[in-house]
Structures are given as structure tokens and as C-alpha cells.
Motif scaffolding. Structure first.
Motif, PDB file in Angstrom:
ATOM      1  N   UNK A 193      -8.520   3.303  -3.161  1.00  0.00           N
ATOM      2  CA  UNK A 193      -9.652   3.898  -2.546  1.00  0.00           C
ATOM      3  C   UNK A 193      -9.526   5.368  -2.623  1.00  0.00           C
ATOM      4  N   UNK A 194      -8.662   6.090  -3.316  1.00  0.00           N
ATOM      5  CA  UNK A 194      -8.202   7.372  -3.225  1.00  0.00           C
ATOM      6  C   UNK A 194      -7.461   7.904  -2.388  1.00  0.00           C
ATOM      7  N   UNK A 195      -7.295   7.451  -1.212  1.00  0.00           N
ATOM      8  CA  UNK A 195      -6.295   7.881  -0.401  1.00  0.00           C
ATOM      9  C   UNK A 195      -5.218   6.689  -0.292  1.00  0.00           C
ATOM     10  N   UNK A 220       0.790  -1.247  -0.038  1.00  0.00           N
ATOM     11  CA  UNK A 220      -0.038   0.025   0.104  1.00  0.00           C
ATOM     12  C   UNK A 220       0.822   1.251   0.050  1.00  0.00           C
ATOM     13  N   UNK A 221       0.401   2.160  -0.631  1.00  0.00           N
ATOM     14  CA  UNK A 221       1.060   3.736  -0.934  1.00  0.00           C
ATOM     15  C   UNK A 221       0.085   4.708  -0.696  1.00  0.00           C
ATOM     16  N   UNK A 222       0.375   5.652   0.217  1.00  0.00           N
ATOM     17  CA  UNK A 222      -0.730   6.742   0.326  1.00  0.00           C
ATOM     18  C   UNK A 222      -0.471   8.026  -0.373  1.00  0.00           C
ATOM     19  N   UNK A 223      -1.467   8.386  -1.303  1.00  0.00           N
ATOM     20  CA  UNK A 223      -1.285   9.484  -2.268  1.00  0.00           C
ATOM     21  C   UNK A 223      -0.899  10.865  -1.169  1.00  0.00           C
ATOM     22  N   UNK A 270      -9.635   3.074 -19.214  1.00  0.00           N
ATOM     23  CA  UNK A 270      -8.473   2.308 -18.633  1.00  0.00           C
ATOM     24  C   UNK A 270      -8.388   2.222 -17.175  1.00  0.00           C
ATOM     25  N   UNK A 271      -7.119   2.351 -16.546  1.00  0.00           N
ATOM     26  CA  UNK A 271      -6.926   1.886 -15.187  1.00  0.00           C
ATOM     27  C   UNK A 271      -6.188   3.187 -14.635  1.00  0.00           C
ATOM     28  N   UNK A 272      -6.783   4.095 -13.753  1.00  0.00           N
ATOM     29  CA  UNK A 272      -6.178   5.122 -13.312  1.00  0.00           C
ATOM     30  C   UNK A 272      -4.949   5.031 -12.571  1.00  0.00           C
ATOM     31  N   UNK A 273      -3.754   5.882 -12.864  1.00  0.00           N
ATOM     32  CA  UNK A 273      -2.644   5.969 -12.249  1.00  0.00           C
ATOM     33  C   UNK A 273      -2.097   6.919 -11.860  1.00  0.00           C
ATOM     34  N   UNK A 274      -1.291   7.043 -10.682  1.00  0.00           N
ATOM     35  CA  UNK A 274      -0.445   8.328 -10.000  1.00  0.00           C
ATOM     36  C   UNK A 274       0.916   8.091 -10.069  1.00  0.00           C
TER      37      UNK A 274
END
Length: 776
Positions: free
Chosen positions: A160-162, A91-94, A140-144
Motif C-alpha cells: 500500500x506504499x507504506x 509485512x514490512x514497513x518501507x 512489471x511488479x514494483x520492488x523495494x
């Protein structure tokens, strides 16, 4: 409903405010259903229902919560973004939260959203004229992506956005994503948001490779992209044709851009891939309901991209509209899960899920036996679909579908129903329930009982070679003769052709309501078609009075399940009026008479010569001028095949088919009978039509007022030109009517000469030198 004012019927206000137990149970069940399908979509990349069905489910939950806000749970899916984080990745927090978009499903809903957002901006900044940015919504698939000092240090899914999933190692294998930003003004830190996807052609090629390897195909490009990015082995991801377009910025330090479109320009300058499918709409007028110039331009963009959606390099499911200015975005703010400054308009669904009830086979006019799917009726792209072609047994195998599967159905080009593949997560359940069986291609023709075989060695398709005695082939040829591309007989469609050539068969009540024609009809050979013309064989025409078909009895507009035999071509006799030809039957007689004067190329199409469609028929008619001359050439053993092949637009395959057709004595008899009935066998040379388009290629696109599509082609060909259906560098002129679409865009991008309808008329009359520059 009223209640008596008694002690038994009075409840306290507190009790009245508590929803009944059934409502709570319905709400809990609906939340659980949404969670289940959201996990299948976002986390497992294996959706069990279509996007449209999930959207409807989610909207039901939103509507229920709007009606009963007192039952809304804090952990409701409507309060959350995206899906959960998979345990397969760290897991990684945006740095800044990633939001979902509010979806609207009609233009009226979009107008409401637009005026609400514009009205809020007026309250915040009276007199403001905001600009808007519209872009396609990539499926498609959202990426950050997180860049520090220009270096890519982390890539994460939205989650989950966070919190998202760390997929950095996999993203590093995607060639289009730069590991180092280039150019000027690179910030100390910036989150770049985008969408990872597969190009449409890459997806097709990728699925074909999987089929060859015996692997099940992916249902759609989105699932393929998501599954590829979530491979545990980056080397596996590297073998998948993934790419990305960026569409936003999250947290940042040291970046000075004030709007969405400026951000795109800056991202592109750093070497990041941006979408070519966006438009900036200036806020050049005051916001007035229904007359806003920006809104009108946004609606035009939606309509235009909707027409072109299958011509883009990737799949889309809608259009995203954003307030362009970052300052105004900040002032509008967010809800718990969506920004108030952006919305996604979704086109009507093109992909749905339905149950594959059976796979049957159809025998076509040339004997080709084609499997087709029989499905539970389902609404897709605006119409109800219950059948779809499966082409041949190899396609059934490649699509990995079994009878009883839940399948993904879509309309290719908004027209043709197509099964994409099975919903694999549901297959195990269907197998446990004993509901699946494999399709077995028949070995004998279901219409005449003759053995099936390839027409020649190496053919994939199986055919019934009993061309002249197979009822299904005769029906197909008679229907084809009446089609728009042949004699264009409106009164001779599929149903009329069926009952001309078949008997009624068994009572449908004994066959689960399925009408299965069988036996011999009034017409038993192609040669008899024009015996039904107005001046044709009266005895044969009288036999139409005997044709009976099964019709379901109805009561108050509803089917009763009981069937009766009724006349098809004649009216039903009563005590006062005798039976007589119906208006449609009289029209059939008259239109067959008129069809005798159709040009030669239409006669050639109507003869059902394999591979000879309108284009080849026009070429053959132009080269030989008459059917007797074409027949003589086809039967010339020494030079005929070569002379046919040399005709521009014909070639060896069509030449072989024409020669083979004329060598058949029954086919030659058909030509003789049609000629004796008065069918036109040669074209009269119109010396008055000048060859103004000799050697020129012309493409007509869109709707013209004074020309149909066929008449425009005729006008071009009769003047010596080539009427092409596609735009290329070799195209000399493009004629653009109303709703010209992507062909016009391509013509303009290639710098070709584009004419309106007046320019087209001038071109036909005078050739290129006579085209009025004002018409270009």
C-alpha cells in the motif's frame, strides 16, 4: 429546472449540501468495484479486467469525487497507493514511502501536466530551466531493495506504499539482482526501487513450457512476474525467468547524487541493472507553451518508443517523465498518493477483455482449415475488433480457451488481433452459469463437406483436399489473385471475390443476421478469372447482372433486421433507367485487362502455389524467365526438383510445392487459359538495367517519396541485389526514409552504411562506388 417560491419547495442550505442517496450509493458501489479489481490485480495477480478498463474505472471514481468533493471518503482508493498486503508474506514497513504515478492518457493531458509542473517550478525558482528524464514504463511488479553497507538485507513489494510484503528469499533467487554492491562510495543504507519483470521472449518460452505440461498460460508478462515472485517456495521462483531494472532511490544515508540520471549512473556502477531505454532532456530553453524544446523532445521520445515498443526486450505500457533534479523534486513535493514531479503517459491500450462467443472455422485458399474466434466487439489499439485467428486446434488447446470464456485480447504489433488466453478468475463463475463449452474441430469441410486430413504425415494443420471443387478455396484464390502482392486489382477484394464465386445463401433474418454465402457463383474455376477482363467473354460478364446479395434494409440510418436481395455488380433498374454495370464493376473489367501485363513474379503469386509468396516468386521468375520454362523444370522427374531447390531463396520445401502444383492437370489448364487470355507468361530482359548491386544486400525502412515498398524491392532485385526485410551484420546498405524506426537504430548500432533517398538513387545507378558521401 425552476422551483416555485413556496414553503414546500424551500430547503435549508444544510439540506441542499447533502448529496442524494442515489449518488452516495453509486459512489460506494464504484469504490467497492475499484477495491475488488485492485485486490485482484495487486494481491492475487489474477486481474478480471484489462489495465485499460481498470484505468477507466479509476478515472470515473476520480471524476465523481472531483464533481462532489463533499462525499469523498478517507478510505477511497484514490487516496491510497497500490494494493493491500497479502497475509501469505510477512509485512514490512518501507523506510520511505513508495508512491504511485499520476497517469495521463493523451498527449494533450501530458502537455497540461508538463506546463503545470514547469509553471510551478518557475514560481519556486524564477528563471529555472529544469532538465527532464524520460524512460519506458515497464509492465512489471514494483520492488523495494534495502542494502546496508552494500549487502542486500531485505526485499519487499510496494503493497500500500507504506507497508509491503517481505519477499527477500524469492528475490535472492533472481540472478540479475546483486546480493552485494560493488564499486566505490557505497552508502551505509539505501533503498533501491525497481521493477521485476519477464523479458518478452522469456515469457513466451515460459508459457510454452506451461502449455506442454498441461498448465494454463499466464495472460501477460506482468501477471507471470507477480505470480512468480509471490511463490511460497523460493525454489519455484528460481525456476521462473525473472529479471529487474532499477528506477529510483528511497531512503538513504551517505549517498551524494543530485539528480535522477546521476543516480542511475551510480546504481549501474554498483552493479545494479538499469534500463537502456531512457533519455535526459536538458532544460536549454525557456518554458513556452507549445514551443518548448524540452517538451518537443519528450514528445519525440514518446512517439519513437511507441513505434519500437514491440522491439524492446520487455513489455511497456507507457513512458514515465520526471523532473531530473532531486532538489526540484523535493520542492514540488507529493500529493497523498503521487509525486508532483513525475507522470506516466500511457499508450492506447493493446490488451482488453471481451467475451468469446463462438469458435468457428475458415477454409483458406490452399485448403487449410483455421479456427477463428468470434467475440463481443471491443475497442483495442484504436479499432473495434470482433474476430481473431486461433491458427489450429493445438493452439486452441494450448491457449486453454473455451467458448463462453472472458478472454484477454490484444493486437500483436498494433495490427493483428490475438487472443492471449482466458481470464481464469471468471471461469468458475461462467461454469456455474453453464456458459462454457469446449471447441471441437470439425471432421469435414464446412464449405464442401469433404473429409479433413493433414496434407502429409506429421502436419498439425487439417486441410480440405478437395482443392478444385471447394467453394471456399476458390473464393480465397480469386481474392488472393487480386491482392496487392499478386495482380494488385483494387476492385477485386474479399467481398467481390465472394460474390463472384458464391450464391447468396439463406435469408440472414433466419440466421441471426449472419450472411452465409452458398451455392455456385458466376466463376466456378480459377481459369475463368480473365474471362471477365475488358476484352473477355461478354456472355460471362452479362451473367454478373444476375448476381444478387443480401442487404439489410435501413431506416433513418439504422438497420431494421429485415433483408432484401439486391444486385451487386449491376445497378438496380428503375422505371426510367435500365440496370447497368456499376462503376466498380467497370473498373474490375479494366483492371483485369491491365493485370495481364504484370511481371511474371506477380503471375506466380496469383496462381496460389503453396509457399510461393513474393520473395520466392521473384527468385523463380529471375531464375527461369518464363512460366513455360518453370513448368517444364517442375515436371522434369529426373533433375527438376534439384534445379528448383538450387535457386537462391527457394529450397526443397518450395521446390516440392511447385512440382506438385504443376503435376495437377487442372492447374496446368488454368495457366493455358490465362495465357490464351493474354496474361504475360515471361519477362522481357531489360538489358539497359545494369547489375549494379550484384551480391549486395539492401534493407529499405521508412517511407520514401519516389518509391513504394514494392518498387524499391523491384529496383534492388532487378540490379542483382537482395532486398532484405531485416538488418544484420551481413547487410551492406540500409536506406532510411521518414519514420525509419528500430531498423535504423540497429543499423547505426552495427556501424552499417545508411543512405537517404538520394543516396539510394545513386546506389541504384552507379553501385557502391558511386554513392555520394554527402548522402550517407
Amino acid at each position: 429546472m425552476s422551483t416555485e417560491n413556496t414553503n414546500e419547495s424551500i430547503s435549508t442550505p444544510r439540506e441542499q449540501d447533502i448529496p442524494d442517496q442515489q449518488l452516495r450509493e453509486n459512489y460506494e458501489q464504484l469504490m467497492e468495484e475499484v477495491r475488488h479489481h485492485r485486490t485482484a490485480y495487486y494481491q492475487n495477480d489474477a486481474p478480471e479486467i484489462s489495465d485499460a478498463e481498470f484505468d477507466n474505472l479509476f478515472r470515473r471514481l476520480e471524476d465523481l469525487e472531483a464533481l462532489h468533493p463533499e462525499i469523498v471518503s478517507n478510505d477511497s482508493p484514490t487516496q491510497e497507493v497500490g494494493g493491500d498486503v497479502s497475509s501469505a508474506f510477512a509485512p514490512v514497513e518501507h523506510l520511505a514511502r513508495m508512491y504511485s504515478l499520476e497517469d495521463v492518457f493523451s498527449l494533450d493531458e501530458l502537455r497540461t501536466w508538463f506546463h503545470r509542473a514547469a509553471g510551478s517550478l518557475q514560481q519556486i525558482r524564477p528563471g529555472v530551466k529544469p532538465s527532464w528524464l524520460a524512460e519506458v514504463k515497464i509492465d512489471g511488479l514494483a520492488i523495494n531493495l534495502l542494502y546496508r553497507d552494500g549487502e542486500l538485507v531485505r526485499a519487499a513489494t510496494r503493497g500500500d506504499g507504506v507497508t509491503g510484503e517481505d519477499v527477500t528469499h524469492n528475490v535472492l533467487t533472481i540472478e540479475d539482482i546483486p546480493t552485494t554492491l560493488t564499486g566505490d562510495d557505497i552508502p551505509a543504507e539505501v533503498e533501491v526501487r525497481g521493477e521485476i519483470f519477464m523479458r518478452t521472449q522469456d515469457f513466451r518460452d515460459f508459457n510454452a513450457q506451461r502449455a506442454e505440461a498441461g498448465l494454463p498460460p499466464f495472460a501477460n508478462p506482468r501477471n507471470a512476474a507477480a505470480g512468480s515472485l509471490r511463490q511460497k517456495d523460493p525454489e519455484q521462483t528460481a525456476q521462473r525467468p525473472l529479471t529487474m531494472f532499477v528506477h529510483g532511490i528511497g531512503a538513504q544515508q551517505g549517498l551524494s547524487v543530485g539528480s535522477q540520471h546521476e543516480a542511475y549512473e551510480q546504481l549501474a556502477a554498483w552493479g545494479l541493472p538499469t534500463s537502456p531505454y531512457s533519455v535526459l532532456v536538458p532544460g536549454d530553453t525557456d518554458i513556452e507553451p507549445e514551443s518548448s524544446a524540452p517538451l518537443a523532445k519528450l514528445l519525440d521520445f514518446i512517439a519513437e518508443r511507441g513505434e519500437q515498443r514491440h522491439d524492446l526486450i520487455h513489455e511497456i505500457d507507457g513512458i514515465v517523465i520526471k523532473v531530473d533534479d532531486f532538489g526540484l523534486q523535493a520542492q514540488l513535493g507529493h500529493t497523498s498518493r503521487t509525486p508532483r514531479w513525475a507522470v506516466a503517459y500511457k499508450y492506447p491500450p493493446e490488451e482488453v477483455h471481451t467475451r468469446l462467443l463462438d469458435i468457428k472455422v475458415n477454409v483458406g485458399r490452399t485448403g487449410r482449415v483455421t479456427p477463428y474466434a468470434v467475440m463481443e466487439p471491443v475497442l483495442v489499439a484504436g479499432s473495434t475488433v470482433s474476430m481473431a485467428t486461433l491458427h489450429n486446434q493445438d493452439v486452441v488447446r494450448a491457449k486453454n480457451v473455451k467458448i463462453g470464456d472472458t478472454v484477454v485480447l490484444r493486437k500483436a504489433g498494433d495490427v493483428i488481433p490475438e487472443i492471449v488466453g482466458p481470464v481464469l478468475p471468471l471461469r468458475e463463475q461462467h461454469e456455474r452459469d453453464g456458459e462454457l463449452r469446449d471447441f471441437v474441430m470439425p471432421t469435414h469441410c464446412p464449405s464442401c463437406g469433404e473429409p479433413l486430413a493433414p496434407a502429409k504425415e506429421g502436419d498439425v494443420d487439417l486441410r480440405c483436399l478437395n482443392a478444385h471443387r471447394c467453394p471456399a478455396q476458390l473464393t480465397g484464390r480469386i481474392e488472393h489473385a487480386g491482392s496487392r502482392g499478386a495482380f494488385d486489382i483494387e476492385a477485386l477484394g474479399e467481398e467481390a471475390a465472394t460474390w463472384l464465386t458464391n450464391g447468396p445463401g439463406e435469408d440472414p433474418a433466419e440466421n441471426h443476421g449472419h450472411v452465409q454465402p452458398a451455392g455456385e457463383g458466376v466463376i466456378t474455376a480459377d481459369a475463368q478469372l480473365f474471362d471477365l477482363a475488358a476484352d473477355g467473354d461478354e456472355e460471362l460478364k452479362q451473367r454478373l447482372a444476375e448476381v444478387r446479395v443480401w442487404r439489410e434494409k435501413r431506416s433513418k440510418g439504422q438497420g431494421t433486421g429485415k433483408w432484401e436481395l439486391v444486385p451487386y455488380f449491376y445497378t438496380k433498374a428503375t422505371a426510367k433507367t435500365p440496370s447497368k454495370p456499376t462503376a466498380n464493376t467497370v473498373k474490375l473489367f479494366d483492371e483485369l485487362e491491365k493485370a495481364k501485363s504484370q511481371p511474371l513474379w506477380r503471375v506466380l503469386v496469383a496462381l496460389s502455389i503453396r509457399h510461393v509468396g513474393p520473395t520466392a516468386a521473384r527468385a523463380l521468375a529471375g531464375a527461369f524467365g518464363s512460366l513455360p520454362q518453370l513448368q517444364a523444370t517442375a515436371l522434369d522427374e529426373e533433375n527438376g526438383r534439384q534445379r528448383l531447390s538450387d535457386v537462391d531463396g527457394v529450397g526443397p520445401t518450395i521446390a516440392d510445392a511447385v512440382s506438385e502444383w504443376f503435376r495437377d492437370e487442372v492447374n496446368r489448364t488454368t495457366v493455358e487459359r490465362w495465357a490464351a487470355a493474354g496474361v504475360r507468361m515471361e519477362d522481357e530482359m531489360d538489358e539497359s538495367v545494369a547489375k549494379t548491386l550484384e551480391g549486395l544486400t539492401v534493407v529499405v525502412t521508412g517511407s520514401l517519396q519516389n518509391y513504394t515498398r514494392d518498387s524499391a524491392k523491384e529496383a534492388i532485385i532487378s540490379r542483382g541485389g537482395k532486398a532484405s526485410g531485416s538488418v544484420s551484420k551481413k547487410t551492406d546498405f540500409v536506406v532510411a526514409g521518414e519514420n525509419a524506426g528500430s531498423k535504423l537504430d540497429k543499423a547505426e548500432s552495427l556501424g552499417l552504411t545508411v543512405l537517404d533517398e538520394d543516396g539510394f538513387t545513386a546506389l541504384l545507378k552507379n553501385g557502391p562506388s558511386g554513392v555520394d558521401e554527402g548522402s550517407v
